[in-house]
Design a protein around this motif. Sequence first.
Motif, PDB file in Angstrom:
ATOM      1  N   LYS A   1       0.837  -1.122   0.077  1.00  0.00           N
ATOM      2  CA  LYS A   1       0.138   0.057   0.041  1.00  0.00           C
ATOM      3  C   LYS A   1       0.837   1.293  -0.064  1.00  0.00           C
ATOM      4  CE  LYS A   1      -3.998   0.397   1.820  1.00  0.00           C
ATOM      5  NZ  LYS A   1      -5.207   0.386   2.911  1.00  0.00           N
ATOM      6  N   ILE A   2       1.952   1.103   0.945  1.00  0.00           N
ATOM      7  CA  ILE A   2       2.652   2.558   0.945  1.00  0.00           C
ATOM      8  C   ILE A   2       3.432   2.890  -0.140  1.00  0.00           C
ATOM      9  CG2 ILE A   2       4.608   3.746   2.375  1.00  0.00           C
ATOM     10  CD1 ILE A   2       3.394   2.527   4.729  1.00  0.00           C
ATOM     11  N   PRO A   3       4.299   1.856  -0.683  1.00  0.00           N
ATOM     12  CA  PRO A   3       5.064   2.192  -2.069  1.00  0.00           C
ATOM     13  C   PRO A   3       3.966   2.536  -3.071  1.00  0.00           C
ATOM     14  CG  PRO A   3       5.735   0.061  -0.991  1.00  0.00           C
ATOM     15  CD  PRO A   3       4.543   0.534  -0.132  1.00  0.00           C
ATOM     16  N   VAL A   4       3.114   1.651  -3.224  1.00  0.00           N
ATOM     17  CA  VAL A   4       1.784   2.067  -4.553  1.00  0.00           C
ATOM     18  C   VAL A   4       1.484   3.589  -4.276  1.00  0.00           C
ATOM     19  CG1 VAL A   4      -0.299   1.738  -5.220  1.00  0.00           C
ATOM     20  CG2 VAL A   4       1.441  -0.032  -5.123  1.00  0.00           C
ATOM     21  N   VAL A   5       0.842   4.011  -3.064  1.00  0.00           N
ATOM     22  CA  VAL A   5       0.452   5.294  -2.739  1.00  0.00           C
ATOM     23  C   VAL A   5       1.501   6.324  -3.177  1.00  0.00           C
ATOM     24  CG1 VAL A   5      -0.274   6.928  -1.053  1.00  0.00           C
ATOM     25  CG2 VAL A   5      -1.104   4.656  -1.078  1.00  0.00           C
TER      26      VAL A   5
END
Length: 226
Positions: A144-148
């Motif tokens: 989630k964090i890398p994609v955001v």
Amino acid sequence: MKKKNILWLYLFLLVSILDIFLTANGQQEERLYTKTLIIPFLAIYFWQVSIALKGTYIRKAMIGALIFSWLGDTLLLWQPFFLYGLGAFLMAHICYIIAFKISQRQPFRVGTVNFLQLFFYNLPIYLLAAIVYFLVNPGLGSMKIPVVIYIIIIVMMATTARERFKETAPESFWQVFIGAVLFMISDSMIAINMFFKPFPEASVLIMGTYVLAQLLIVRGIQAHYQ
């Protein structure tokens, strides 16, 4: 355009078409020899046609974007290296942001900003990013964090391309802007295919939009300085 320069562009187009053909036929192993050659041919082409820009930040930013794109292409050939490939493309987008910002008539002009107007100008880009995030969010898990972060950077890349409207020649603006949007669409299809719902045409559509995006961006930046 000199014949020796156009040769690299023809090689880029040839290997791109071959890679899309191999993708359509599911020949993933053979793509090691095609996908890894796409960006180098385009980078050599840009290097040759931008000799007059030697030593400038715009040339360094564009070459940096193409190098990181090549690294991302190579890493994404293997699923375990997906996160590293994502990081490489994130760096490519940062380089493109710099290139798009510099390739304007008055890139560092300070003036009043109508934030409401700016928001509505960029609204289609924001909506596309929001829709993609809404679809893939449940399946992201630890990604989630890398994609955001990646979504934020690619939105900045696309909005910086839109910012060039009336700040460069129409030919340059439209090629770069359409290229940036196609890049965003290509990455959106990767996310949807991986984290939401796989679809059989994904690989061909992803590569087709990606190749066209890179070509349009390079040609658009070239048009700004011609």
